[in-house]
Design a protein around this motif. Structure first.
Motif, mmCIF file in Angstrom:
data_model
loop_
_atom_site.group_PDB
_atom_site.id
_atom_site.type_symbol
_atom_site.label_atom_id
_atom_site.label_comp_id
_atom_site.label_asym_id
_atom_site.label_seq_id
_atom_site.Cartn_x
_atom_site.Cartn_y
_atom_site.Cartn_z
ATOM 1 N N VAL A 99 15.669 0.178 22.297
ATOM 2 C CA VAL A 99 15.258 0.971 23.457
ATOM 3 C C VAL A 99 15.481 0.142 24.707
ATOM 4 N N ASP A 100 16.247 0.679 25.627
ATOM 5 C CA ASP A 100 16.530 -0.012 26.885
ATOM 6 C C ASP A 100 15.330 0.164 27.814
ATOM 7 N N GLY A 101 14.239 -0.530 27.452
ATOM 8 C CA GLY A 101 12.987 -0.441 28.196
ATOM 9 C C GLY A 101 12.047 -1.504 27.677
ATOM 10 N N ASP A 102 10.743 -1.347 27.946
ATOM 11 C CA ASP A 102 9.789 -2.347 27.479
ATOM 12 C C ASP A 102 9.145 -1.902 26.164
ATOM 13 N N TYR A 103 8.211 -2.713 25.682
ATOM 14 C CA TYR A 103 7.577 -2.466 24.390
ATOM 15 C C TYR A 103 6.846 -1.126 24.371
ATOM 16 N N SER A 104 6.146 -0.805 25.449
ATOM 17 C CA SER A 104 5.412 0.459 25.498
ATOM 18 C C SER A 104 6.356 1.650 25.401
ATOM 19 N N GLU A 105 7.529 1.532 26.015
ATOM 20 C CA GLU A 105 8.512 2.610 25.933
ATOM 21 C C GLU A 105 9.110 2.698 24.528
ATOM 22 N N ALA A 106 9.242 1.549 23.867
ATOM 23 C CA ALA A 106 9.698 1.564 22.478
ATOM 24 C C ALA A 106 8.674 2.268 21.593
ATOM 25 N N ILE A 107 7.395 1.998 21.831
ATOM 26 C CA ILE A 107 6.330 2.671 21.081
ATOM 27 C C ILE A 107 6.400 4.174 21.296
ATOM 28 N N SER A 108 6.640 4.584 22.533
ATOM 29 C CA SER A 108 6.716 6.008 22.846
ATOM 30 C C SER A 108 7.858 6.687 22.084
ATOM 31 N N VAL A 109 9.016 6.050 22.057
ATOM 32 C CA VAL A 109 10.149 6.609 21.310
ATOM 33 C C VAL A 109 9.821 6.670 19.814
ATOM 34 N N SER A 110 9.203 5.618 19.307
ATOM 35 C CA SER A 110 8.808 5.581 17.904
ATOM 36 C C SER A 110 7.837 6.714 17.578
ATOM 37 N N MET B 165 0.828 -1.196 0.000
ATOM 38 C CA MET B 165 0.000 0.000 0.000
ATOM 39 C C MET B 165 0.872 1.260 0.000
ATOM 40 N N LEU B 166 1.907 1.274 0.828
ATOM 41 C CA LEU B 166 2.810 2.428 0.877
ATOM 42 C C LEU B 166 3.563 2.576 -0.442
ATOM 43 N N HIS B 167 3.940 1.445 -1.009
ATOM 44 C CA HIS B 167 4.653 1.471 -2.286
ATOM 45 C C HIS B 167 3.773 2.077 -3.381
ATOM 46 N N GLU B 168 2.498 1.693 -3.409
ATOM 47 C CA GLU B 168 1.581 2.211 -4.424
ATOM 48 C C GLU B 168 1.295 3.696 -4.211
ATOM 49 N N LYS B 169 1.340 4.139 -2.968
ATOM 50 C CA LYS B 169 1.124 5.556 -2.673
ATOM 51 C C LYS B 169 2.394 6.387 -2.898
ATOM 52 N N ARG B 170 3.493 5.691 -3.262
ATOM 53 C CA ARG B 170 4.788 6.341 -3.443
ATOM 54 C C ARG B 170 5.174 7.135 -2.206
ATOM 55 N N GLU B 171 5.018 6.500 -1.078
ATOM 56 C CA GLU B 171 5.388 7.113 0.188
ATOM 57 C C GLU B 171 6.899 7.366 0.216
ATOM 58 N N LYS B 172 7.285 8.589 0.485
ATOM 59 C CA LYS B 172 8.694 8.969 0.434
ATOM 60 C C LYS B 172 9.347 9.061 1.810
ATOM 61 N N ARG B 173 8.558 8.881 2.851
ATOM 62 C CA ARG B 173 9.135 8.920 4.194
ATOM 63 C C ARG B 173 9.620 7.535 4.614
ATOM 64 N N ILE B 174 10.375 7.488 5.692
ATOM 65 C CA ILE B 174 10.929 6.230 6.183
ATOM 66 C C ILE B 174 9.882 5.516 7.024
ATOM 67 N N LEU B 175 9.518 4.314 6.620
ATOM 68 C CA LEU B 175 8.550 3.525 7.375
ATOM 69 C C LEU B 175 9.125 3.191 8.742
ATOM 70 N N THR B 176 8.339 3.435 9.773
ATOM 71 C CA THR B 176 8.799 3.254 11.148
ATOM 72 C C THR B 176 7.898 2.264 11.856
ATOM 73 N N VAL B 177 8.503 1.214 12.394
ATOM 74 C CA VAL B 177 7.752 0.127 13.022
ATOM 75 C C VAL B 177 8.287 -0.115 14.427
ATOM 76 N N ALA B 178 7.404 0.013 15.427
ATOM 77 C CA ALA B 178 7.738 -0.386 16.791
ATOM 78 C C ALA B 178 7.264 -1.821 16.978
ATOM 79 N N SER B 179 8.130 -2.660 17.540
ATOM 80 C CA SER B 179 7.809 -4.085 17.586
ATOM 81 C C SER B 179 8.445 -4.743 18.793
ATOM 82 N N ALA B 180 7.799 -5.835 19.243
ATOM 83 C CA ALA B 180 8.376 -6.670 20.289
ATOM 84 C C ALA B 180 9.083 -7.871 19.690
ATOM 85 N N GLY B 181 9.223 -7.915 18.361
ATOM 86 C CA GLY B 181 9.996 -8.981 17.745
ATOM 87 C C GLY B 181 9.457 -9.499 16.432
#
Length: 403
Positions: free
Chosen positions: A160-171, A99-115
């Motif tokens: 992120v030296d923290g938990d998943y929620s803190e990783a989401i916050s940084v993201s 979907m992002l490819h078809e929209k020609r999204e030019k920004r960097i895709l950012t994904v917060a994840s627990a793995g």
């Protein structure tokens, strides 16, 4: 009207309404056979995996069920299951990236994840030749393996030296900058419709909507996706007119959704000590319109809480019965199914769908070459200098950002 329109766009989770009310199964591989009900126009070349639904013989016999179907999302060549990162997170990543490819999204895709999600997007963005920022908690680094052939020059791994929620916050803070675009979480229609393929694949195999749907959940988005896909199937008119009862499961005591339904709290140490920490999300979309609470109410669904001990026993039972390893999160769903059978909540002739959200990882690592991602930078959640971090990310990825 194009291929789809959006309902609830300004009131809760947006939901796709597809122009084709009846789905046509396309002659594409994997997930793309359901392209009618995905928010994309084309398939992503090289992405051939999908969900494989089969009727159980071993586990069904063990539990006394006559109509147990297993939706296997992982790697198992014996049944033609070939998800490269062994998780149904691949089902989310494929449509999202296309979907992002078809929209020609030019920004960097950012994904917060627990793995698992990080692995899926790393592999899929490679296929689409898109740069990717992964924001992952330190305790999830052991999950960040990818196929050996996936290059790392277009991936920036922020630990992120923290938990998943803190990783989401940084993201989230990084995504306030104009150079970055968030994956979108539960609000991402491509992600939810991709996960909904589990229900579509099962219904096309069984020729009807199942009576019960079992899945382990963290945010609960997978349950929402199954509900939404089932509503589309009812509207199709060929798969029955009854929604499946959602039987969602979490890993107690670190179970925010379970607590939302049944009361109680979780320890401040969560997700430490969980059978699978990917099932812990501090801020799940429970009460938002179109969220978990509404899905449970619409389907007369429940959320069960399973212990580590129940999950370990379930994992062993599944392996002995079906002959394939499953990920820890999927073991929570199996434990919930076992518990419902033992307590008489499921009848032997009910049509039951069990979503194995990840499996075959042990087999994959025996047969395939993998490598682990190493962090480009590690930060404390409260001390993260977003401006400096963004400069380092862009410096590494700028050559791969497409015009």
């Amino acid at each position: 009207m194009g291929k789809y329109s959006l309902a609830n766009e300004n009131n809760g989770l947006p939901r796709t309404v597809y122009e084709n009310a009846q789905i046509n199964i396309a002659s594409y591989p994997g997930i793309w056979k359901f392209i009618d009900w995905l928010p994309v126009d084309n398939i992503l070349n090289g992405f051939d995996g999908g969900c494989v639904t089969y009727k159980s013989s071993g586990l069904s016999r063990e539990l006394g069920l006559n109509n147990l179907y297993i939706a296997f999302n992982g790697y198992w060549p014996e049944i033609n299951a070939n998800l490269d990162t062994c998780s149904f997170k691949d089902l989310e990543a494929g449509p999202t990236v296309e979907m992002l490819h078809e929209k020609r999204e030019k920004r960097i895709l950012t994904v917060a994840s627990a793995g698992n999600t990080a692995r899926a997007f790393a592999n899929t963005c490679h296929l689409a030749d898109l740069p990717l920022l992964l924001v992952v908690p330190k305790n999830s680094l052991s999950k960040l393996w990818i196929p050996e052939n996936v290059p790392e020059d277009k991936i920036f791994l922020l630990c992120v030296d923290g938990d998943y929620s803190e990783a989401i916050s940084v993201s989230d803070r990084i995504c306030e900058l104009s150079e970055f675009v968030p994956e979108g979480g539960a609000k991402n229609i491509a992600r939810r419709d991709g996960m909904g393929i589990v229900m579509l694949d099962a219904a096309s195999k069984i020729k009807r909507i199942p009576d019960y749907y079992f899945q382990a959940v963290g945010s609960g988005t997978g349950g929402i996706s199954a509900w939404e896909a089932s509503m589309r199937l009812i509207n199709d008119g060929r798969f029955g007119n009854k929604l499946p009862v959602l039987k969602l499961a979490q890993n107690v005591p670190c179970a925010p959704l379970f607590n939302s339904v049944h009361g109680g709290t979780y320890s401040k140490d969560c997700p430490r000590g969980m059978y699978d920490g990917v099932l812990f999300n501090r801020k799940p979309p429970y009460s938002v319109p179109g969220g978990v609470a509404e899905a449970l109410a619409a389907t007369s669904g429940t959320i069960d809480g399973m212990t580590n001990e129940q999950a370990e026993k379930a994992s062993q039972t599944f392996y002995k019965a079906e002959g394939i390893d499953i990920m820890n999160a999927a073991s929570i769903a199996v434990a919930a199914l076992i518990n419902n059978c033992e307590t008489g909540k499921i009848n032997k002739n009910d049509i039951v769908l069990l979503n194995i959200t990840g499996g075959g990882e042990v087999l994959y690592k025996k047969e395939k070459s993998i490598k682990y991602l190493n962090p480009d930078i590690t930060v404390k959640p409260d001390d993260a200098d977003i401006s400096e971090i963004s400069k380092r990310i862009i410096n590494k990825l700028e050559a791969s950002i497409y015009a």
